[in-house]
Design a protein around this motif. Structure first.
Motif, mmCIF file in Angstrom:
data_model
loop_
_atom_site.group_PDB
_atom_site.id
_atom_site.type_symbol
_atom_site.label_atom_id
_atom_site.label_comp_id
_atom_site.label_asym_id
_atom_site.label_seq_id
_atom_site.Cartn_x
_atom_site.Cartn_y
_atom_site.Cartn_z
ATOM 1 N N VAL A 99 -10.083 9.543 -1.580
ATOM 2 C CA VAL A 99 -10.144 10.147 -2.916
ATOM 3 C C VAL A 99 -8.711 10.141 -3.454
ATOM 4 C CG1 VAL A 99 -10.716 12.184 -4.270
ATOM 5 C CG2 VAL A 99 -12.112 11.582 -2.273
ATOM 6 N N ALA A 100 -8.464 9.397 -4.530
ATOM 7 C CA ALA A 100 -7.125 9.238 -5.106
ATOM 8 C C ALA A 100 -7.151 9.601 -6.576
ATOM 9 C CB ALA A 100 -6.634 7.802 -4.918
ATOM 10 N N ASP A 101 -5.981 9.928 -7.107
ATOM 11 C CA ASP A 101 -5.877 10.272 -8.534
ATOM 12 C C ASP A 101 -4.574 9.716 -9.089
ATOM 13 O OD1 ASP A 101 -3.674 12.295 -8.308
ATOM 14 O OD2 ASP A 101 -5.181 13.375 -7.118
ATOM 15 N N THR A 102 -4.426 9.867 -10.397
ATOM 16 C CA THR A 102 -3.217 9.392 -11.090
ATOM 17 C C THR A 102 -2.284 10.541 -11.431
ATOM 18 O OG1 THR A 102 -4.379 9.544 -13.216
ATOM 19 C CG2 THR A 102 -4.443 7.405 -12.072
ATOM 20 N N GLY A 103 -2.415 11.650 -10.710
ATOM 21 C CA GLY A 103 -1.595 12.826 -10.971
ATOM 22 C C GLY A 103 -0.176 12.703 -10.424
ATOM 23 N N THR B 174 0.085 9.260 -0.455
ATOM 24 C CA THR B 174 0.196 8.729 -1.813
ATOM 25 C C THR B 174 -0.712 7.522 -1.936
ATOM 26 O OG1 THR B 174 2.470 9.480 -1.974
ATOM 27 C CG2 THR B 174 1.753 7.810 -3.556
ATOM 28 N N GLY B 175 -1.553 7.475 -3.002
ATOM 29 C CA GLY B 175 -2.519 6.405 -3.174
ATOM 30 C C GLY B 175 -2.026 5.291 -4.066
ATOM 31 N N THR B 176 -2.890 4.295 -4.231
ATOM 32 C CA THR B 176 -2.559 3.132 -5.065
ATOM 33 C C THR B 176 -2.507 3.486 -6.544
ATOM 34 O OG1 THR B 176 -4.916 2.559 -5.115
ATOM 35 C CG2 THR B 176 -3.560 1.547 -3.394
ATOM 36 N N LEU B 177 -3.115 4.616 -6.935
ATOM 37 C CA LEU B 177 -3.091 5.015 -8.341
ATOM 38 C C LEU B 177 -1.809 5.746 -8.708
ATOM 39 C CD1 LEU B 177 -6.789 6.257 -8.838
ATOM 40 C CD2 LEU B 177 -5.823 3.987 -9.253
#
Length: 662
Positions: free
Chosen positions: A572-576, A621-624
C-alpha cells in the motif's frame, strides 16, 4: 655418606674372632647398600673405588692388619658387588616419599632383613669358596695368631657363620640408619635429647652394656632388651635404630677394651643380631601404629571439618536411632547446643506428617526441611547419616512467586482487556462514524421527501453495523486464542470490498485509490481482519495526503504472487510526504501517532494481525514517492473460481455524504 664408606673399614681391626682383620658387625656393607639404593647401579664403580681407597687408607694407618693381602683385598672389593642385587631389589620394593625410602612399617623392615641375609650369605659363600681355591687361605684350617697374640685354629664353617651374623647385624642397622637419616632431625633435636626420658634411656643402655663386660655370660644379655624396648615403644623405628647404633658402638668399645675370647665374640654377634631384629621390628610396629593413628586422626579432623562446613545439616545416628553427633548448622537451626542434642531420639528433633517434614526448634517453632537418611555399616553394627536441608527460604520464595505470578496474570488480563478495549474503540470508530453519518444524511433526505436516496443510505448504515459486529467477533476471537480463522478468499474480492468501504472517505479527501491485483490470486486469510489491515493502511495514507502538500493525491493497493509460490506480496503506497523521522523508529509501537486526534493503534493492531497470518509488516518509501507499507500473506492451496472483474472505486459526491470522521 660416600666419605664414610672407606672410613668404616678402619673398624675391622677390632675383630677377636677366628679370622683376624674383620669387624664384629659390618658397618661398611650397610653404607654401601644404602648408597646403591639411592644412586642406582650406575655409580657402582664409584663405590668400588671408595672400597679400594679404604684399603689404601687402612694400609697407611693400620699396616699391621695387612689390608692389601689377598685375604683382605678380595672380599673388600667384592663386597659392593655382592650387596648390589639385594640393594636394587629393595629399591624396587620399598615405598618412597619426599624424604626418601619408607621403612617405618613391618613389611619394609622384613624385606630389608631378608635381602640383607641373602647378601650376607653370598659374602660368606664367597669366603668359603676362596678357602678352597686359594692355598694358604685363613679359612683352610691353619693355626693362626690373632691380634692379641694367642694361637687360634680356624674352623671355616664357624668363621663363615661369624661373618654372616656380623654382616646381617651390621647391615640391617647401618642401612636403616643411613636410609632414615632425613627423618632423624626430630628425634635428634637438642630439646628432645635433653629430656629426662631420653637421658634415662641412654643411661639404661649404658648400664645394660656395662653388665655384660668383662665377663661375657649369656644370662647378662637380657637386661639389654629393656632399654631397647623402652626406646622403640616411645619413639618408634627412628628411636629404635638410634638405640641399636648406640648399642653396636658400646659393644664394639667393650670388645676393644676387654679381653674377649673368640667364642665370646660370636655370642656378642648373635646378641647384636637378636637386638637388631627385635628393635627394628618393634620400632616398625610402633611407627606403623602411630602413622595409622595419625592418619585416622587427620581423617577424622578432615571429616569433622567437612561436616561442619557442609551446606546442609548433618546428624549422625546410632543403631537405636539416637543422635550421636550434629554439625553446627543443625545446632543453629534448632537453637540447641550439640551437647543437648546428643543422646536424644530422632523423633525429638525431626517430625513428619502428611508428606511434610519440619525441624523442631528450641522454642517449639517448626522449621520446614527435607531430609535424606543413609545407613552405613561399621564394626559392630550400623550407623545412620541424616542430611537435613532448610527449605523455609524456598517455600517463602515459592509463595512469593505464586503471588507474583497471580499479580502478573491479573496485570496481563488487565492489559489484554485494555488492549482489546482500545482495539475495539479504534476499529469500531470508522463503521460507527459511518453509521452516524449515513443516518444523519438519511434524516435530512427524509425531511426533503427523497425516499429512494434515504433507502440507499439506510442500507449502507445497516452494512456498516453488520461490519462492526463482525469486527467485534473476530477481534474477540483473535485476542482470546491468538489465532486466525483462515479461509480461501479471492484477492480481487478482498481489495474491491475495501475500495467500496472506503469510497466515500477517498472521495471526500479528493484522492484516487488505484488497485493492481494479479488475476486468479486467492489468499488463505481471515477476511475481516485483513480488511482491517488494508483499511488502516489506506486511512493512514489519506491522513498523510490531507495536508495538501501535493496536488497528485493517489493511493495504490498492489497485490501479486511471490516468487516462492506460497505467498502473496501486498503493498500500500501513497504520494504523501513519507514517514516522519521522529516516529520512524517506533512506528509500530502502540499509541504512536502524529495526529492530534489519533490513538496510534492502527499500525500496532495491523502488525499483530499480519504476524498472526505468518507475515511481517514493513514500512519504507514507495515508487509513488511517499510512504509504502508491505507485507505477505499465504496463498490458498486449492484453486478458486475466476475472480470477479476489478471494481473501480465508486464516485460519490463529497457534498452528498458527510465526512465519516465528523
Amino acid at each position: 655418606m660416600l666419605a664414610l664408606y672407606p672410613l668404616a673399614g678402619l673398624l675391622d681391626p677390632l675383630l677377636v674372632s677366628a679370622v683376624p682383620g674383620w669387624a664384629p658387625w659390618n658397618v661398611r656393607a650397610g653404607i654401601g647398600l644404602a648408597l646403591v639404593m639411592v644412586w642406582g647401579p650406575r655409580r657402582l664403580p664409584l663405590l668400588m673405588a671408595a672400597a679400594a681407597a679404604g684399603l689404601a687408607l687402612r694400609a697407611v694407618l693400620v699396616p699391621a692388619s695387612h689390608p692389601l693381602a689377598a685375604s683382605m683385598a678380595i672380599p673388600t672389593l667384592a663386597e659392593p658387588l655382592v650387596f648390589t642385587l639385594p640393594a636394587l631389589l629393595l629399591a624396587r620394593r620399598l615405598r618412597r616419599d619426599g624424604e626418601g625410602f619408607v621403612l617405618e612399617d613391618v613389611d619394609g623392615v622384613m624385606r630389608l632383613a631378608g635381602l640383607t641375609m641373602a647378601g650376607a650369605l653370598g659374602q660368606s659363600l664367597l669366603l668359603l669358596a676362596l678357602a678352597r681355591v686359594l692355598p694358604g687361605w685363613p679359612l683352610a684350617g691353619w693355626t693362626l695368631t690373632g691380634w692379641d697374640g694367642r694361637a687360634m685354629t680356624a674352623d671355616p664353617l664357624t668363621v663363615a657363620l661369624q661373618h654372616w651374623v656380623g654382616d646381617v647385624a651390621g647391615v640391617t642397622v647401618t642401612a636403616t640408619l643411613a636410609l632414615m637419616a632425613p627423618r632423624l632431625a626430630h628425634p635428634l633435636h637438642p630439646a628432645r635429647l635433653l629430656r629426662a626420658q631420653t637421658l634415662g634411656q641412654v643411661a639404661g643402655i649404658c648400664l645394660s652394656v656395662a653388665v655384660i663386660f668383662p665377663r661375657v655370660v649369656g644370662s647378662r644379655f637380657y637386661p639389654v632388651f629393656i632399654p631397647l624396648v623402652w626406646v622403640a615403644a616411645g619413639s618408634g623405628l627412628p628411636g629404635a635404630v638410634l638405640a641399636l647404633a648406640g648399642l653396636e658402638a658400646a659393644l664394639s668399645l667393650g670388645i676393644a677394651v676387654c679381653d674377649i675370647q673368640p667364642y665370646q665374640a660370636l655370642k656378642l654377634q648373635i646378641l647384636m643380631l637378636s637386638l637388631a631384629m627385635t628393635g627394628l621390628l618393634l620400632g616398625a610396629v610402633i611407627s606403623e601404629r602411630e602413622r595409622v593413628r595419625a592418619a585416622a586422626a587427620k581423617g577424622e579432623a578432615r571429616l569433622k571439618t567437612l561436616i561442619e562446613l557442609a551446606p546442609d545439616g548433618i546428624v549422625i545416628l546410632d543403631a537405636d536411632g539416637r543422635v550421636e553427633e550434629v554439625n553446627r548448622l543443625v545446632a543453629d537451626l534448632t537453637g540447641r547446643t550439640p551437647d543437648i542434642l546428643r543422646g536424644r531420639p530422632l523423633a525429638d528433633l525431626l517430625r513428619r506428617e502428611g508428606g511434610e517434614e519440619w525441624l523442631v526448634a528450641a522454642d517449639g517453632h517448626p522449621l520446614p526441611v527435607e531430609s535424606s537418611l543413609a545407613m552405613v555399616e561399621e564394626t559392630g553394627g550400623v550407623m545412620g547419616v541424616l542430611t537435613i536441608r532448610d527449605i523455609s527460604a524456598r517455600k517463602r520464595a515459592a509463595a512469593a512467586l505464586g503471588q507474583h505470578r497471580a499479580a502478573a496474570e491479573q496485570a496481563s488480563r488487565s492489559h489484554l482487556t485494555e488492549e482489546l478495549a482500545a482495539a475495539l474503540a479504534h476499529e469500531l470508530n470508522q463503521p460507527l462514524s459511518a453509521i452516524v453519518s449515513y443516518t444523519g444524511a438519511c434524516r435530512r433526505i427524509l425531511e426533503s421527501e427523497s425516499q429512494s436516496k434515504a433507502l440507499e443510505l439506510m442500507g449502507k448504515a445497516a452494512a456498516q453495523a453488520e461490519r462492526a459486529g463482525a469486527i467485534i467477533r473476530h477481534l474477540r476471537e483473535f485476542y482470546r486464542t491468538g489465532q486466525v480463522d483462515s479461509a480461501p478468499v479471492p484477492a480481487g474480492d478482498l481489495v474491491a470490498g475495501v475500495a467500496r468501504l472506503l469510497a466515500d472517505e477517498v472521495a471526500n479527501a479528493g484522492a484516487r485509490l488505484d488497485l493492481a491485483v494479479e488475476d486468479g490470486l486467492a489468499l488463505s486469510i481471515d477476511r475481516v481482519q485483513v480488511e482491517q489491515v488494508l483499511i488502516n493502511l489506506v486511512r493512514n495514507a489519506l491522513d498523510a495526503l490531507a495536508d495538501g502538500a501535493t496536488a497528485d493525491r493517489r493511493i495504490l493497493i498492489e497485490m501479486r504472487a511471490a516468487e516462492d509460490g506460497t505467498h502473496a506480496d501486498i503493498r500500500v503506497a501513497d504520494t504523501g510526504p513519507g514517514i516522519a523521522e521522529e516516529v520512524a523508529g517506533r512506528l509500530f509501537a502502540p499509541f504512536t501517532t502524529t495526529r492530534p486526534t489519533g490513538m496510534g493503534l492502527g499500525l500496532s493492531i495491523s502488525r499483530g494481525i499480519v504476524e498472526a497470518h505468518g507475515g511481517r509488516l514493513r514500512a519504507g518509501t514507495g515508487t509513488l514517492g511517499g510512504a509504502a507499507f508491505s507485507f505477505s500473506l499465504p496463498l490458498a492451496s486449492r484453486p478458486l473460481a475466476p475472480p470477479a472483474p476489478e471494481v473501480p472505486a465508486p464516485e460519490v459526491p463529497a457534498q452528498e455524504v458527510p465526512d465519516a470522521a465528523a
